[in-house]
Design an enzyme around this catalytic site. Structure first.
Site, mmCIF file in Angstrom:
data_model
loop_
_atom_site.group_PDB
_atom_site.id
_atom_site.type_symbol
_atom_site.label_atom_id
_atom_site.label_comp_id
_atom_site.label_asym_id
_atom_site.label_seq_id
_atom_site.Cartn_x
_atom_site.Cartn_y
_atom_site.Cartn_z
ATOM 1 N NE ARG A 61 -2.210 -1.678 3.295
ATOM 2 C CZ ARG A 61 -1.841 -2.932 3.510
ATOM 3 N NH1 ARG A 61 -2.195 -3.865 2.658
ATOM 4 N NH2 ARG A 61 -1.129 -3.253 4.560
ATOM 5 C CD GLU A 98 1.865 -10.193 18.108
ATOM 6 O OE1 GLU A 98 1.341 -9.669 17.107
ATOM 7 O OE2 GLU A 98 1.257 -10.462 19.155
HETATM 8 P P1 AMP Z 1 4.932 -2.634 11.297
HETATM 9 O O1 AMP Z 1 6.217 -3.190 10.714
HETATM 10 O O2 AMP Z 1 4.477 -3.404 12.488
HETATM 11 O O3 AMP Z 1 5.022 -1.160 11.552
HETATM 12 O O4 AMP Z 1 3.808 -2.882 10.215
HETATM 13 C C1 AMP Z 1 3.686 -2.017 9.168
HETATM 14 C C2 AMP Z 1 3.275 -2.686 7.888
HETATM 15 O O5 AMP Z 1 2.233 -3.624 8.074
HETATM 16 C C3 AMP Z 1 2.729 -1.641 6.946
HETATM 17 O O6 AMP Z 1 3.212 -1.922 5.629
HETATM 18 C C4 AMP Z 1 1.233 -1.754 7.051
HETATM 19 O O7 AMP Z 1 0.618 -1.592 5.804
HETATM 20 C C5 AMP Z 1 0.988 -3.143 7.612
HETATM 21 N N1 AMP Z 1 0.077 -3.145 8.772
HETATM 22 C C6 AMP Z 1 0.392 -3.468 10.042
HETATM 23 N N2 AMP Z 1 -0.656 -3.413 10.865
HETATM 24 C C7 AMP Z 1 -1.696 -3.013 10.104
HETATM 25 C C8 AMP Z 1 -3.080 -2.724 10.377
HETATM 26 N N3 AMP Z 1 -3.608 -2.857 11.614
HETATM 27 N N4 AMP Z 1 -3.856 -2.303 9.347
HETATM 28 C C9 AMP Z 1 -3.335 -2.151 8.096
HETATM 29 N N5 AMP Z 1 -2.043 -2.427 7.793
HETATM 30 C C10 AMP Z 1 -1.226 -2.844 8.772
#
Ligand code: AMP
Length: 173
Positions: A61, A98
């Site tokens: 996205r 996680e």
């Molecule tokens: P993080 O590495 O945990 O910051 O996760 C970020 C990536 O995962 C991004 O590319 C987001 O598009 C996706 N992502 C993580 N959690 C969500 C969520 N609750 N809703 C939509 N996309 C998420």
């Protein structure tokens, strides 16, 4: 058009992609031309006139926002992708999730040494993906000027992991 209208168009999808995750779905925003334009404008207005030499966008996205912003600013775009998707020679970065781990890649000739990069993704959760992407950019000798997200899930405190970078995330949940 206000931030509240943009926020209202983000749809919550419970238990996607797995139980316990509340997925922030931006497809209602993207399909509305006025809202999509407004979202892109948030980033364009912030970055216009700054010394950005490249935009890097994170699969998938992040591509949708990053490509529109890069096009509007007249700046070249670099895709950062999940392992195995990029055709040419790559460098990779693995990071912890996680449960388990993930690996992202970038083409090894994607950045010029010393150039200033704006990194874009749709959403900041734990910050692991953006940190790994920033590390890829830096390993190729470029500099991360700022990391921009549309949405921040503030309760996950991803900002702490990215404390060495300026961040912009106009919508927070
Ligand atoms: P993080 O590495 O945990 O910051 O996760 C970020 C990536 O995962 C991004 O590319 C987001 O598009 C996706 N992502 C993580 N959690 C969500 C969520 N609750 N809703 C939509 N996309 C998420």
């Amino acid at each position: 058009m206000s931030l509240e209208q943009i926020k209202a168009a983000i749809r919550d999808v419970p238990d996607f992609p797995k139980p316990g995750i509340l997925f922030k779905d931006i497809t209602p925003l993207l399909r509305d031309p006025a809202l999509f334009r407004e979202v892109v404008k948030l980033f364009v207005d912030r970055q216009r006139g700054r010394s950005i030499q490249r935009i890097a966008a994170i699969e998938s996205r992040g591509f949708l926002l990053g490509a529109a912003v890069a096009h509007e600013l007249g700046i070249g775009l670099v895709p950062i992708r999940k392992k195995g998707k990029l055709p040419y020679e790559t460098i990779e970065q693995t990071y912890e999730l996680e449960y388990g781990s993930a690996t992202i890649e970038v083409h090894r000739d994607a950045f010029e040494p010393g150039e200033s990069v704006l990194l874009i993704d749709d959403l900041l959760a734990t910050g692991g993906t953006a940190l790994a992407a920033a590390q890829l950019i830096e390993r190729l000798g470029a500099r991360v000027l700022e990391i921009d997200f549309l949405i921040e899930l503030a309760f996950l405190e991803g900002r702490a992991k990215l404390s060495r970078y300026p961040l912009f995330a106009p919508i927070s949940f």
